[in-house]
Design an enzyme around this catalytic site. Structure first.
Site, short mmCIF file in Angstrom:
data_model
loop_
_atom_site.label_atom_id
_atom_site.label_comp_id
_atom_site.label_asym_id
_atom_site.label_seq_id
_atom_site.Cartn_x
_atom_site.Cartn_y
_atom_site.Cartn_z
CB THR A 48 -21.93 9.19 -38.43
OG1 THR A 48 -21.94 7.69 -37.66
CG2 THR A 48 -21.94 9.00 -39.87
CB THR A 49 -23.58 14.19 -37.54
OG1 THR A 49 -24.64 13.38 -37.73
CG2 THR A 49 -23.94 15.69 -38.08
CE1 TYR A 111 -10.33 -2.25 -44.52
CE2 TYR A 111 -9.70 -4.29 -43.82
CZ TYR A 111 -9.63 -3.48 -44.71
OH TYR A 111 -9.17 -3.62 -45.94
CE1 TYR A 141 -24.69 5.42 -34.95
CE2 TYR A 141 -22.32 6.13 -34.75
CZ TYR A 141 -23.54 6.32 -35.32
OH TYR A 141 -23.84 7.22 -36.13
CE LYS A 171 -26.97 8.24 -33.63
NZ LYS A 171 -25.84 9.12 -34.28
CB ILE A 212 -28.00 10.10 -30.48
CG1 ILE A 212 -28.04 9.58 -29.00
CG2 ILE A 212 -26.78 10.78 -30.95
CD1 ILE A 212 -26.93 8.51 -28.78
#
Length: 301
Positions: A48-49, A111, A141, A171, A212
Site C-alpha cells: 500500500t505504501t 474489487y 494481507y 500483515k 511491516i
C-alpha cells in the site's frame, strides 16, 4: 518468536517516481539498500505504501527485478503479489519465484465487497494450487479499511490447515490489537506482523512476529531496537524511548494524507525532493503543507 517462519522488521517501502511518473528504479534500489543498512530484516515492496495498485504488472516486475539486480538479496524481499484477478496474482507470484524470491505478501481479490469466507478461501486456494511451488511462503494481507475485504480469524485457520507450509503469516493492518491477539492465540507459530508502528512493542510482548510498516521508511533503526531488545529488561528504557520516537514519526505522517507524507518525509531525510512525487489519484503534499511538515519534521527526535 523462534517458532515463527517469518519474523523481524520489514519496511513497507515507498516507491519513488521520475518526472514522467514512472518508477525511479535507481532511487528505489538505493532506498532498499539504505533500509537494510538501517536495520530492516527485509523490504516489503509493492504494498500500500509503495502505491503498488497504481502500477501495471510490467512495472511491478521491473521494480522487483531492479532490486535484485542492484544486489538486494532475494531472501530479504517480500513483494506484494495479490491483485484483483486471480490469473494476474498467479503470474506475479510465479515471477517472484522464478527470480528466487520465495516470500510474498498477498492481498485477497478486493474489487467485490461483502464476499464470503468460502469465496475468499476459494480464491486463495486457486492461486496457491496454480502456483504449485513448495518454496512459496505467503503472508496474508489484512487491510479492510482500504481493501474493503476483511480476512476473518476462521478463514485464516482454514488456509493454514489447507496450506500449512505455505500460508505462514499475516500483515495485520487494521490496527486492531484484539484481532492480533486472537490470531496469535488461535494459531501458535503463525507469524502475526503489525502493520501499524505503535503496535510493534505490545505485539511483540504478546507473542507477535514483528512488523511491516510505513514508518520504517524513516526510523528503521528504532524499530530494530524495539525488536531486538523487547525482552531484555536491562534495555527497557531504551526500548520505550525507541517506541516513543517511532510513534512521533507515525503521528506526524498521519497528520496529512499518509502515503504522500511518508514520501515527503523520506525526501526531507535524504535531501532529495524527488521523493515528493506520487502517482494519481494520490497527490503530492501541497506546498503549504510541505512547509509546515518540514518545520515539524525538524523538531522530531
Amino acid at each position: 518468536m523462534n517458532d515463527h517462519k517469518i519474523t523481524g522488521v520489514f519496511s513497507a517501502a515507498a516507491t519513488p517516481l521520475n518526472e514522467d511518473g514512472s518508477p525511479d528504479l535507481g532511487l528505489f534500489t538505493e532506498h532498499c539498500q539504505r533500509l537494510l543498512e538501517e536495520g530492516c530484516h527485509g523490504v516489503a515492496l509493492l504494498g500500500t505504501t509503495g502505491e503498488a495498485n497504481s502500477f501495471s504488472s510490467s512495472e511491478r516486475r521491473k521494480i522487483l527485478e531492479a532490486a535484485l539486480k542492484a544486489g538486494v538479496p532475494a531472501g530479504k524481499l517480500l513483494p506484494g503479489t495479490g491483485v484483483v484477478a486471480i490469473p494476474e496474482t498467479v503470474e506475479l507470484t510465479r515471477h517472484a519465484l522464478e527470480l528466487g524470491v520465495t516470500k510474498v505478501v498477498m492481498l485477497p481479490p478486493f474489487y467485490y465487497k461483502g464476499v464470503s469466507d468460502d469465496g475468499l478461501f476459494a480464491a486463495y486456494s486457486q492461486v496457491l494450487e496454480k502456483v504449485a511451488d513448495t518454496r512459496l511462503q505467503v503472508i496474508l494481507y489484512h487491510i479492510p479499511q482500504v481493501s474493503g475485504v476483511p480476512l476473518s480469524v476462521p478463514l485464516i485457520g482454514r488456509l493454514i490447515e489447507a496450506f500449512p507450509d505455505t500460508v505462514v503469516g499475516i500483515k495485520e493492518s487494521a490496527g486492531d490489537f484484539n484481532n492480533m491477539q486472537a490470531i496469535i492465540a488461535a494459531y501458535p507459530g503463525f507469524s502475526v506482523l503489525a502493520g501499524a508502528d505503535p503496535l510493534l512493542l505490545p505485539l511483540l510482548k504478546a507473542g507477535g512476529a514483528g512488523c511491516i510498516t510505513a514508518t520504517s521508511n524513516l526510523v528503521a533503526d528504532s524499530l530494530r531496537t524495539v525488536y531486538d531488545k523487547v525482552h531484555d529488561e536491562a534495555h527497557a528504557g531504551e526500548v520505550e524511548a525507541a517506541q516513543a520516537r517511532i510513534n512521533a514519526y507515525r503521528t506526524l505522517s498521519n497528520s496529512y494524507v499518509q502515503i504522500p507524507t511518508i514520501k515527503a518525509m523520506v525526501g526531507l531525510k535524504t535531501g532529495n525532493a524527488a521523493w515528493r512525487r506520487t502517482r494519481a489519484p494520490l497527490m503530492p503534499v501541497s506546498d503549504a503543507d510541505y512547509a509546515a511538515l518540514s518545520e515539524a519534521y525538524a523538531k522530531l527526535p
